[in-house]
Design a protein around this motif. Sequence first.
Motif, PDB file in Angstrom:
ATOM      1  N   SER A 156       0.723  -0.880  -0.218  1.00 20.95           N
ATOM      2  CA  SER A 156      -0.085  -0.152   0.459  1.00 20.95           C
ATOM      3  C   SER A 156       1.029   1.511  -0.281  1.00 20.95           C
ATOM      4  CB  SER A 156      -0.752  -0.016   0.994  1.00 20.95           C
ATOM      5  OG  SER A 156       0.122   0.151   2.347  1.00 20.95           O
ATOM      6  N   GLN A 157       2.177   1.422   0.528  1.00 19.76           N
ATOM      7  CA  GLN A 157       3.294   2.254   0.264  1.00 19.76           C
ATOM      8  C   GLN A 157       5.034   1.495   0.165  1.00 19.76           C
ATOM      9  OE1 GLN A 157       2.590   3.640   4.665  1.00 19.76           O
ATOM     10  NE2 GLN A 157       4.348   1.893   5.050  1.00 19.76           N
ATOM     11  N   ALA A 158       5.380   2.633  -0.696  1.00 18.32           N
ATOM     12  CA  ALA A 158       6.221   2.672  -1.617  1.00 18.32           C
ATOM     13  C   ALA A 158       7.457   2.140  -0.604  1.00 18.32           C
ATOM     14  CB  ALA A 158       7.176   3.635  -2.138  1.00 18.32           C
ATOM     15  N   GLU A 159       8.296   1.051  -0.542  1.00 19.10           N
ATOM     16  CA  GLU A 159       9.337   0.525   0.722  1.00 19.10           C
ATOM     17  C   GLU A 159      10.492   0.479  -0.297  1.00 19.10           C
ATOM     18  OE1 GLU A 159       8.763  -3.172   2.072  1.00 19.10           O
ATOM     19  OE2 GLU A 159       6.842  -2.579   3.065  1.00 19.10           O
ATOM     20  N   VAL A 160      11.544   0.912   0.462  1.00 17.96           N
ATOM     21  CA  VAL A 160      13.374   1.105  -0.408  1.00 17.96           C
ATOM     22  C   VAL A 160      13.871  -0.366   0.238  1.00 17.96           C
ATOM     23  CG1 VAL A 160      15.287   1.791  -0.291  1.00 17.96           C
ATOM     24  CG2 VAL A 160      13.295   3.351  -0.679  1.00 17.96           C
ATOM     25  N   CYS A 203      22.498 -15.949  -1.534  1.00 19.58           N
ATOM     26  CA  CYS A 203      21.482 -14.510  -0.886  1.00 19.58           C
ATOM     27  C   CYS A 203      20.141 -15.140  -0.317  1.00 19.58           C
ATOM     28  CB  CYS A 203      21.341 -14.014  -2.266  1.00 19.58           C
ATOM     29  SG  CYS A 203      20.264 -14.739  -3.330  1.00 19.58           S
ATOM     30  N   PHE A 204      19.892 -14.411   0.289  1.00 16.10           N
ATOM     31  CA  PHE A 204      18.734 -14.421   1.419  1.00 16.10           C
ATOM     32  C   PHE A 204      18.406 -12.946   1.514  1.00 16.10           C
ATOM     33  CE2 PHE A 204      22.590 -14.933   3.867  1.00 16.10           C
ATOM     34  CZ  PHE A 204      23.126 -14.449   5.182  1.00 16.10           C
ATOM     35  N   TRP A 205      17.661 -13.002   2.729  1.00 13.31           N
ATOM     36  CA  TRP A 205      16.844 -11.824   2.518  1.00 13.31           C
ATOM     37  C   TRP A 205      17.203 -11.738   4.409  1.00 13.31           C
ATOM     38  CZ3 TRP A 205      15.487  -8.512  -1.189  1.00 13.31           C
ATOM     39  CH2 TRP A 205      15.329  -9.082  -2.160  1.00 13.31           C
ATOM     40  N   ILE A 206      17.164 -10.529   5.090  1.00 12.77           N
ATOM     41  CA  ILE A 206      17.055 -10.194   5.983  1.00 12.77           C
ATOM     42  C   ILE A 206      16.117  -8.872   5.968  1.00 12.77           C
ATOM     43  CG2 ILE A 206      19.031 -11.552   6.859  1.00 12.77           C
ATOM     44  CD1 ILE A 206      20.799  -8.933   7.053  1.00 12.77           C
ATOM     45  N   THR A 207      15.607  -8.481   7.568  1.00 16.95           N
ATOM     46  CA  THR A 207      15.480  -7.213   7.586  1.00 16.95           C
ATOM     47  C   THR A 207      16.527  -5.964   8.812  1.00 16.95           C
ATOM     48  OG1 THR A 207      14.001  -7.516   9.513  1.00 16.95           O
ATOM     49  CG2 THR A 207      13.502  -7.366   6.927  1.00 16.95           C
ATOM     50  N   SER A 208      16.686  -4.677   8.800  1.00 21.17           N
ATOM     51  CA  SER A 208      17.808  -4.276  10.002  1.00 21.17           C
ATOM     52  C   SER A 208      16.202  -4.417  11.031  1.00 21.17           C
ATOM     53  CB  SER A 208      17.957  -3.378   8.957  1.00 21.17           C
ATOM     54  OG  SER A 208      16.883  -1.980   9.115  1.00 21.17           O
ATOM     55  N   PRO A 209      16.888  -3.418  11.524  1.00 24.22           N
ATOM     56  CA  PRO A 209      16.055  -3.091  13.636  1.00 24.22           C
ATOM     57  C   PRO A 209      15.110  -1.965  12.891  1.00 24.22           C
ATOM     58  CG  PRO A 209      18.297  -3.500  14.211  1.00 24.22           C
ATOM     59  CD  PRO A 209      18.433  -4.030  12.414  1.00 24.22           C
ATOM     60  N   ALA A 210      15.456  -1.530  11.754  1.00 21.85           N
ATOM     61  CA  ALA A 210      14.438  -0.533  11.586  1.00 21.85           C
ATOM     62  C   ALA A 210      13.641  -0.865  10.643  1.00 21.85           C
ATOM     63  CB  ALA A 210      15.315   1.000  11.163  1.00 21.85           C
ATOM     64  N   SER A 211      13.626  -2.352  10.064  1.00 18.66           N
ATOM     65  CA  SER A 211      12.473  -2.281   8.826  1.00 18.66           C
ATOM     66  C   SER A 211      12.924  -2.756   7.689  1.00 18.66           C
ATOM     67  CB  SER A 211      11.232  -2.541   9.475  1.00 18.66           C
ATOM     68  OG  SER A 211      10.876  -3.538  10.634  1.00 18.66           O
ATOM     69  N   ILE A 212      13.681  -2.880   7.929  1.00 19.48           N
ATOM     70  CA  ILE A 212      14.763  -2.275   6.115  1.00 19.48           C
ATOM     71  C   ILE A 212      14.908  -3.269   5.560  1.00 19.48           C
ATOM     72  CG2 ILE A 212      16.231  -0.525   4.532  1.00 19.48           C
ATOM     73  CD1 ILE A 212      14.269   0.734   6.000  1.00 19.48           C
ATOM     74  N   VAL A 213      14.521  -3.850   4.514  1.00 19.29           N
ATOM     75  CA  VAL A 213      14.693  -5.106   3.359  1.00 19.29           C
ATOM     76  C   VAL A 213      16.423  -5.345   3.228  1.00 19.29           C
ATOM     77  CG1 VAL A 213      14.570  -6.924   1.734  1.00 19.29           C
ATOM     78  CG2 VAL A 213      12.435  -6.452   3.370  1.00 19.29           C
ATOM     79  N   HIS A 214      16.921  -6.213   3.000  1.00 22.57           N
ATOM     80  CA  HIS A 214      18.132  -6.274   2.808  1.00 22.57           C
ATOM     81  C   HIS A 214      18.690  -7.743   2.136  1.00 22.57           C
ATOM     82  CE1 HIS A 214      19.009  -3.044   5.815  1.00 22.57           C
ATOM     83  NE2 HIS A 214      20.642  -2.880   5.317  1.00 22.57           N
ATOM     84  N   MET A 215      19.425  -7.940   0.708  1.00 20.28           N
ATOM     85  CA  MET A 215      19.103  -8.889   0.695  1.00 20.28           C
ATOM     86  C   MET A 215      20.402  -9.399   1.358  1.00 20.28           C
ATOM     87  SD  MET A 215      19.695 -10.043  -3.463  1.00 20.28           S
ATOM     88  CE  MET A 215      17.895 -10.625  -4.077  1.00 20.28           C
ATOM     89  N   VAL A 216      21.128 -10.047   1.119  1.00 20.53           N
ATOM     90  CA  VAL A 216      22.310 -10.348   1.025  1.00 20.53           C
ATOM     91  C   VAL A 216      22.975 -11.515   0.381  1.00 20.53           C
ATOM     92  CG1 VAL A 216      24.232 -10.778   2.932  1.00 20.53           C
ATOM     93  CG2 VAL A 216      22.128 -10.177   4.176  1.00 20.53           C
ATOM     94  N   ARG A 217      23.666 -11.089  -0.398  1.00 21.98           N
ATOM     95  CA  ARG A 217      24.351 -11.939  -1.761  1.00 21.98           C
ATOM     96  C   ARG A 217      26.056 -11.902  -2.030  1.00 21.98           C
ATOM     97  NH1 ARG A 217      25.021 -10.382  -7.376  1.00 21.98           N
ATOM     98  NH2 ARG A 217      24.427  -8.410  -7.198  1.00 21.98           N
ATOM     99  N   GLU A 218      26.149 -13.687  -2.906  1.00 19.76           N
ATOM    100  CA  GLU A 218      27.449 -13.670  -3.425  1.00 19.76           C
ATOM    101  C   GLU A 218      27.514 -12.908  -4.462  1.00 19.76           C
ATOM    102  OE1 GLU A 218      29.376 -17.210  -3.373  1.00 19.76           O
ATOM    103  OE2 GLU A 218      28.514 -17.712  -1.068  1.00 19.76           O
ATOM    104  N   PRO A 219      28.291 -12.040  -5.051  1.00 20.49           N
ATOM    105  CA  PRO A 219      28.056 -11.149  -5.647  1.00 20.49           C
ATOM    106  C   PRO A 219      28.140 -11.680  -7.255  1.00 20.49           C
ATOM    107  CG  PRO A 219      30.151 -10.114  -4.413  1.00 20.49           C
ATOM    108  CD  PRO A 219      29.400 -11.317  -4.252  1.00 20.49           C
ATOM    109  N   ASP A 220      28.198 -12.643  -8.033  1.00 21.75           N
ATOM    110  CA  ASP A 220      27.952 -13.165  -8.940  1.00 21.75           C
ATOM    111  C   ASP A 220      26.681 -13.965  -8.888  1.00 21.75           C
ATOM    112  OD1 ASP A 220      28.727 -14.725  -6.995  1.00 21.75           O
ATOM    113  OD2 ASP A 220      30.672 -16.005  -8.296  1.00 21.75           O
ATOM    114  N   THR A 221      26.049 -14.532  -8.546  1.00 20.18           N
ATOM    115  CA  THR A 221      24.679 -15.179  -8.202  1.00 20.18           C
ATOM    116  C   THR A 221      22.963 -14.308  -8.361  1.00 20.18           C
ATOM    117  OG1 THR A 221      24.419 -14.972  -5.987  1.00 20.18           O
ATOM    118  CG2 THR A 221      26.015 -15.983  -6.301  1.00 20.18           C
ATOM    119  N   TRP A 222      23.728 -13.234  -9.043  1.00 21.51           N
ATOM    120  CA  TRP A 222      22.006 -12.857  -8.879  1.00 21.51           C
ATOM    121  C   TRP A 222      22.751 -12.129 -10.595  1.00 21.51           C
ATOM    122  CZ3 TRP A 222      17.715 -13.333  -6.900  1.00 21.51           C
ATOM    123  CH2 TRP A 222      17.075 -11.587  -6.992  1.00 21.51           C
TER     124      TRP A 222
END
Length: 120
Positions: A61-65, A101-120
């Motif tokens: 319903s709203q944008a996320e970064v 790679c996998f997904w996490i969120t920071s304590p402020a609920s910002i989504v982060h993809m953690v990945r090895e650079p050659d895998t996307w």
Amino acid sequence: MTATITGGINIAMKVPPHQYHATIAFYRDVVGLKPFTAKAPAVGFELGPNRLWIDEAPMMSQAEVWLELFTDDSSAAASRLGEAGIVRCDAIEPLGEGFRCFWITSPASIVHMVREPDTW
């Protein structure tokens, strides 16, 4: 092995349908960023040394970064982050088989993809 984690080059903006076209026009026509569509249907823009990806997200319903982090060892990074109490949230968006790679969120609920650079 201890994983090294650094900033990635991709920034994803997940935008609901009612804001999607205006957001694309803002970055393309008002700001004047150069668009590219290497990962259609997402529209990407050159953002200095980074890439800003605008994804239409009907479930929002709203944008996320969302941000990207690089690691030299995704398994070790997952262990390191888990030991620090960071919870994976892989169900947030499917990544496909074979990606280190996998997904996490920071304590402020910002989504982060953690990945090895050659895998996307």
